[in-house]
Every structure is written in structure tokens, then in C-alpha cells.
Design an enzyme around this catalytic site. Structure first.
Site, PDB file in Angstrom:
ATOM      1  N   ASN A  37       0.724  -1.194  -0.091  1.00  0.00           N
ATOM      2  CA  ASN A  37       0.069   0.087  -0.185  1.00  0.00           C
ATOM      3  C   ASN A  37       0.800   1.213  -0.076  1.00  0.00           C
ATOM      4  OD1 ASN A  37      -2.412   1.563   0.256  1.00  0.00           O
ATOM      5  ND2 ASN A  37      -2.579   1.415   2.189  1.00  0.00           N
ATOM      6  N   HIS A 122     -14.319  -4.489  11.652  1.00  0.00           N
ATOM      7  CA  HIS A 122     -13.867  -3.121  12.044  1.00  0.00           C
ATOM      8  C   HIS A 122     -15.014  -2.260  12.386  1.00  0.00           C
ATOM      9  CE1 HIS A 122      -9.359  -2.975   9.981  1.00  0.00           C
ATOM     10  NE2 HIS A 122      -9.516  -4.184  10.663  1.00  0.00           N
ATOM     11  N   ARG A 147     -12.951  -5.123  16.321  1.00  0.00           N
ATOM     12  CA  ARG A 147     -11.805  -4.268  16.565  1.00  0.00           C
ATOM     13  C   ARG A 147     -12.657  -2.937  16.852  1.00  0.00           C
ATOM     14  NH1 ARG A 147      -7.172  -1.773  12.664  1.00  0.00           N
ATOM     15  NH2 ARG A 147      -8.664  -0.162  12.281  1.00  0.00           N
ATOM     16  N   TYR A 159      -6.451   7.562  13.387  1.00  0.00           N
ATOM     17  CA  TYR A 159      -6.363   6.415  12.414  1.00  0.00           C
ATOM     18  C   TYR A 159      -7.538   5.237  12.855  1.00  0.00           C
ATOM     19  CZ  TYR A 159      -5.626   1.346  11.616  1.00  0.00           C
ATOM     20  OH  TYR A 159      -5.760   0.218  11.062  1.00  0.00           O
ATOM     21  N   ASP A 212      -6.378  -1.441  17.889  1.00  0.00           N
ATOM     22  CA  ASP A 212      -5.172  -1.042  17.383  1.00  0.00           C
ATOM     23  C   ASP A 212      -4.461   0.359  17.574  1.00  0.00           C
ATOM     24  OD1 ASP A 212      -3.059  -0.781  15.446  1.00  0.00           O
ATOM     25  OD2 ASP A 212      -4.270  -1.419  13.718  1.00  0.00           O
ATOM     26  N   HIS A 214      -1.606   1.122  16.808  1.00  0.00           N
ATOM     27  CA  HIS A 214      -0.896   1.742  15.463  1.00  0.00           C
ATOM     28  C   HIS A 214       0.363   2.164  15.806  1.00  0.00           C
ATOM     29  CE1 HIS A 214      -1.102   2.660  10.908  1.00  0.00           C
ATOM     30  NE2 HIS A 214      -2.127   1.514  11.015  1.00  0.00           N
ATOM     31  N   GLU A 238      -3.063  -4.045  19.592  1.00  0.00           N
ATOM     32  CA  GLU A 238      -2.026  -4.144  18.563  1.00  0.00           C
ATOM     33  C   GLU A 238      -1.036  -2.996  18.306  1.00  0.00           C
ATOM     34  OE1 GLU A 238      -4.512  -4.672  15.014  1.00  0.00           O
ATOM     35  OE2 GLU A 238      -3.058  -4.156  13.610  1.00  0.00           O
ATOM     36  N   GLU A 264       2.391  -6.490  11.420  1.00  0.00           N
ATOM     37  CA  GLU A 264       1.830  -6.084  10.173  1.00  0.00           C
ATOM     38  C   GLU A 264       2.867  -5.474   9.207  1.00  0.00           C
ATOM     39  OE1 GLU A 264      -1.644  -3.816  11.274  1.00  0.00           O
ATOM     40  OE2 GLU A 264      -0.469  -2.116  10.277  1.00  0.00           O
ATOM     41  N   ARG A 285       1.302 -11.020  13.819  1.00  0.00           N
ATOM     42  CA  ARG A 285       0.168 -10.568  12.786  1.00  0.00           C
ATOM     43  C   ARG A 285       0.693 -10.323  11.239  1.00  0.00           C
ATOM     44  NH1 ARG A 285      -3.833  -8.152  12.657  1.00  0.00           N
ATOM     45  NH2 ARG A 285      -2.971  -6.170  11.727  1.00  0.00           N
ATOM     46  N   HIS A 314      -2.726  -9.689   9.640  1.00  0.00           N
ATOM     47  CA  HIS A 314      -3.361  -8.708   8.853  1.00  0.00           C
ATOM     48  C   HIS A 314      -4.181  -8.891   7.826  1.00  0.00           C
ATOM     49  CE1 HIS A 314      -2.775  -4.642   8.068  1.00  0.00           C
ATOM     50  NE2 HIS A 314      -2.085  -4.883   6.879  1.00  0.00           N
ATOM     51  N   ASP A 318      -6.420  -3.185   2.156  1.00  0.00           N
ATOM     52  CA  ASP A 318      -5.367  -2.771   1.114  1.00  0.00           C
ATOM     53  C   ASP A 318      -4.357  -4.108   0.461  1.00  0.00           C
ATOM     54  OD1 ASP A 318      -4.257  -1.488   3.960  1.00  0.00           O
ATOM     55  OD2 ASP A 318      -2.929  -2.823   3.100  1.00  0.00           O
ATOM     56  N   GLU A 341      -7.777 -11.198  10.940  1.00  0.00           N
ATOM     57  CA  GLU A 341      -8.471  -9.831  10.623  1.00  0.00           C
ATOM     58  C   GLU A 341      -9.219  -9.750   9.122  1.00  0.00           C
ATOM     59  OE1 GLU A 341      -5.831  -6.543   9.729  1.00  0.00           O
ATOM     60  OE2 GLU A 341      -7.370  -5.007  10.326  1.00  0.00           O
ATOM     61  N   TRP A 404       2.933   7.009  12.155  1.00  0.00           N
ATOM     62  CA  TRP A 404       1.633   7.018  11.900  1.00  0.00           C
ATOM     63  C   TRP A 404       1.306   5.382  12.025  1.00  0.00           C
ATOM     64  CZ3 TRP A 404      -1.751   4.528   8.190  1.00  0.00           C
ATOM     65  CH2 TRP A 404      -2.964   4.744   8.141  1.00  0.00           C
TER      66      TRP A 404
HETATM   67  O1  EZ4 Z   1      -3.073   0.693   8.502  1.00  0.00           O
HETATM   68  O2  EZ4 Z   1      -3.066  -1.887   6.315  1.00  0.00           O
HETATM   69  O3  EZ4 Z   1      -4.668  -3.429  11.300  1.00  0.00           O
HETATM   70  N1  EZ4 Z   1      -4.730  -2.820  10.486  1.00  0.00           N
HETATM   71  C1  EZ4 Z   1      -3.870  -1.751   9.962  1.00  0.00           C
HETATM   72  C2  EZ4 Z   1      -4.128  -1.289   8.626  1.00  0.00           C
HETATM   73  C3  EZ4 Z   1      -2.908  -0.632   8.301  1.00  0.00           C
HETATM   74  C4  EZ4 Z   1      -2.957  -0.512   6.607  1.00  0.00           C
HETATM   75  C5  EZ4 Z   1      -1.846   0.110   6.030  1.00  0.00           C
HETATM   76  O4  EZ4 Z   1      -1.469  -0.056   4.719  1.00  0.00           O
HETATM   77  O5  EZ4 Z   1      -3.083  -1.312  10.719  1.00  0.00           O
HETATM   78  O6  EZ4 Z   1      -5.474  -0.364   8.491  1.00  0.00           O
HETATM   79 CO    CO Z   2      -2.911  -2.593  12.563  1.00  0.00          CO
END
Ligand code: EZ4
Ligand code: CO
Length: 404
Positions: A37, A122, A147, A159, A212, A214, A238, A264, A285, A314, A318, A341, A404
Site C-alpha cells: 500500500n 472493524h 476491533r 487512525y 489497534d 498503530h 495491536e 503487520e 500478525r 493482518h 489494502d 483480520e 503513523w
Molecule cells: O494501517 O494496512 O490493522 N490494520 C492496520 C491497517 C494498516 C494498513 C496500512 O496499509 O493497521 O489499517
Molecule cells: Co494494524
């Protein structure tokens, strides 16, 4: 059964996907997802310019040999671009082997050890009320694991929140200039327990609750988050910290029993080894398409099994339906499976990728088509031209770049 042609198909049915299609001299075709991605064309070039020419004439049934050839033969090892390209080849070869033998891939991996694959969806929203309603919809639809993400009060963008009712959290932006978000860990740490408390108060404890982070917290902050969420019986948190700093997990572990999931952004078993063998995470993951395909991910999962670490691959939107189908085949066959997921795909993707898997009562069933069980409609794929897009960038309130 020799490889006769290797084609890279780039299409954007809602979002960008890179698919490798291999065809043998016996007329069998195989598909592998090679989508990275925001950096898709780097993998396209790696495949078209470097890998595809080397595949022609090779025996398609020698999957491990081809894997080793591409990994060791490049000299330059690992990294997301290389490992995504190898994954595309590997999954396409498993697909070919399945079709050539008339077997779904999970049978070639030793057969199913469960009847279905537990998936999590999600749920998300701008406000706690929006999230509660969304969780209600997932429970209604039969999900057993959800999630939960919500906008952090005081921040313009967080996010994991979709803007268009599709469940997809990808934020479109001009490729040269990603969207810039502002992040504030203190505001998040105050809000997260309130969010999870509201979800449990409204919907109870009879489903798995995931979240998550992130990659945004320091180890101490992550430890505090894990502790503050203990009353809500999380299935996992996560990516609590950026996982290249792996000893950070010792600190988190020392302070909380909230389960931890990571992986991921990993692309090889070497990224996972320390965390797994020191039992610093509960779920690994990695995805089939960013970690060298079924052949390599199976090794990671087998290593994890030695240490009681379970899988939690994961499965964001994407990654293409080809990737998701490959993940399901492996999930079905490994004893230490944890959860998968499942973000789903935007509806135009259904015109391009014809899948056999189906959701049933909280579980995903891959179907019994030979191979991975996905076909591509190349005419439909050609209708959706590539659209350059980037993932967002995070800054702290003072402008400092943050994870991010
Ligand atoms: O941000 O796959 O757990 N899922 C994630 C995703 C990631 C994207 C990045 O391309 O963290 O949403
Ligand atoms: Co994630």
C-alpha cells in the site's frame, strides 16, 4: 509443468492492487497478491524488471526452490518490496499446485485443523455513540470478534475511522503530498479506557474486543494503556509501540497482562524471532503477502507454535482478495491459529476478483475450490486504472513527525 509466462496486473477497483499471474506450459494459471500500500509501483518494477524474466522455464512445482532462488539469489535480503514480490510468486505457485492437483491449498498444507476461521471486523466512528451503534451492527451480523476505533476528542483525524460508511479507513490523498494528521498521545491515553468501558457497558463481554494502537506510544505509555484496559478483557492491543524497538516489549509485559499483537509491518521470520522466542507477544500478525508468501509465513507460524504464540494475520482491505484467500488457506491448516483480520473489500473489487470464501456465523469458510480459490477478471481489472495514493503522515502538535 514449467512457467511459461509471468504477468503483473495493476488495477484499482476502489483501491490499488498488484497481482502476479503465472501461467504454466500445461495451461494452469496461478495468482499471487503483491500489493504494498502506497508503494505499489516499487513492487511492480521489482517483479517486472527483475523477477518475472527469471521465472520463465522454471518448474512450477518446485515452490521452495524458487523461494530460495529469489531470496538468496538477489543477494540483497528482506525488506517490504523484496518480500512482497516473493510473496506474489510464492502464492501464485501454491495456487498452481492446488489447481494442478485438484486440491484447495489448505489440503496441501496438511489439511484443515478447524471448521472455520474466526475473523474480526472493524467497528469505528467519530463519537462513542457512533461506535456503539457500529458494534451493534457487527454483533447483529454474527461477528464474534470486533476491533474498535474512535476519533480521539480534540483531534481532527484519528487512525481507523472511515468517512464513507464502507468500513475502509484508507485516506485518499495526492500521492506526492500525503494527508498530515495531528497526534496527541496524552489525549488518546485518557480517552481509550473510556471508549472500551462504554463498549463493554453497552454490549457486554460475550465477544472478543480488539484495538489497534498503530505504533504510536512509548513503552511506558503502552504499559499504562494495557493496564488501564485490563478490566475490559481485551483480546489484544495491536502495535502498541513501533516494533523495531523490540526490547520495549519487556517493559510493557512487566506491567500488564493485556495480550499484545504485533507484526503487520514485519516482512521476515528474523523480524519476529526475538519477540516470539522471548514470549514478548501473544499474537503474531504478519500477512501472507508482505512476508514472503505461504512458504515463509508457515515457518513464522511454526516458530510461534513452539512458544505458545498464536497467529492473528493482518487482513486490511489494502491486501487483495487473493491475499485474503491465501491467508484463510493457511489459517485453516495451522494448529496455533488465533484470529484473522477481515476488513473486506470495496464493491468494485468484486467485479475484478471472483472469490469462493464466505462469512458464516463469525467464521470465514474458504470453500473447496482447487488452489487459493480466487479468479481474476482481467477485462474488469483493465477498467480500473492505477491511482497514485499515499498513506497519511502524523505530526505532534508542535509539528514533530510521529509514527503513523
Ligand atoms: O494501517 O494496512 O490493522 N490494520 C492496520 C491497517 C494498516 C494498513 C496500512 O496499509 O493497521 O489499517
Ligand atoms: Co494494524
Amino acid at each position: 509443468m514449467r512457467i511459461d509466462s509471468a504477468e503483473v496486473i495493476v488495477t484499482s477497483p476502489g483501491r490499488n492492487y498488484v497481482t502476479l499471474k503465472l501461467t504454466t506450459d500445461t495451461g494452469v494459471t496461478g495468482l499471487g497478491d503483491a500489493t504494498l500500500n502506497g508503494r505499489e509501483l516499487a513492487v511492480v518494477s521489482y517483479l517486472r524488471d527483475h523477477v518475472c524474466p527469471q521465472l520463465i522455464g522454471k518448474d512450477a512445482s518446485r515452490i521452495t526452490d524458487i523461494w530460495e532462488y529469489l531470496y538468496k539469489g538477489a543477494y540483497w535480503r528482506r525488506g517490504p518490496v523484496t518480500m512482497t514480490a516473493i510473496a506474489g510468486v510464492d502464492c501464485a505457485l501454491w495456487d498452481i499446485l492446488g489447481k494442478a492437483t485438484g486440491r484447495p491449498v489448505h489440503e496441501l498444507l496438511g489439511g484443515a485443523v478447524r471448521d472455520g476461521v474466526l475473523v474480526y471486523g472493524h467497528a469505528n466512528g467519530q463519537t462513542i455513540d457512533d461506535v456503539l451503534a457500529d458494534v451493534g451492527r457487527y454483533l447483529e451480523a454474527g461477528y464474534r470478534a470486533i476491533r474498535v476505533q474512535a476519533s480521539v476528542p480534540g483531534l481532527d483525524s484519528t487512525y481507523g475511522i472511515h468517512h464513507d460508511g464502507t468500513g475502509h479507513t484508507y485516506e485518499p490523498a495526492d500521492a506526492r503530498y500525503p494527508t498530515e494528521n495531528v497526534w496527541d498521545s496524552a489525549a488518546y491515553l485518557r480517552f481509550a479506557p473510556e471508549l472500551m468501558a462504554a463498549v463493554r457497558a453497552e454490549h457486554g463481554y460475550d465477544f472478543h474486543l480488539l484495538h489497534d494502537v498503530h505504533h504510536r506510544l512509548t513503552p511506558r505509555e503502552a504499559a499504562r494503556l494495557g493496564k488501564s484496559l485490563e478490566p475490559f478483557d481485551m483480546f489484544w492491543i495491536e502495535d502498541a509501540t513501533p516494533a523495531e524497538d523490540q526490547t520495549a516489549f519487556e517493559l510493557i509485559r512487566a506491567h500488564t497482562v493485556t495480550p499484545l499483537a504485533v507484526g503487520e509491518v514485519f516482512n521476515s521470520i528474523w523480524d519476529c524471532r526475538h519477540l516470539i522466542s522471548n514470549r514478548l507477544v501473544d499474537y503474531i500478525r504478519c500477512s501472507v503477502s508482505h512476508t514472503g508468501g505461504i512458504t515463509h509465513l508457515r515457518k513464522i507460524f511454526d516458530l510461534a507454535a513452539l512458544y505458545g504464540v498464536r497467529t492473528g494475520s493482518h487482513g486490511a482491505g489494502d491486501l487483495s482478495p487473493v491475499s485474503f484467500a491465501a491467508a484463510l488457506q493457511l489459517d485453516l491448516a495451522v494448529p496455533n491459529f488465533g484470529i484473522q483480520e477481515y476488513m473486506g473489500h470495496l464493491s468494485p473489487a468484486e467485479e475484478v476478483f471472483k472469490t469462493a470464501y464466505r462469512f458464516e456465523d463469525g467464521y470465514m469458510k474458504p470453500g473447496d475450490r482447487p488452489g487459493l480459490g480466487v479468479e481474476i477478471d482481467e477485462e474488469a481489472a483493465a477498467r480500473y486504472a492505477y491511482e497514485p495514493k499515499s498513506l497519511p503522515v502524523n505530526r505532534l502538535r508542535d509539528g514533530t513527525i510521529h509514527d503513523w
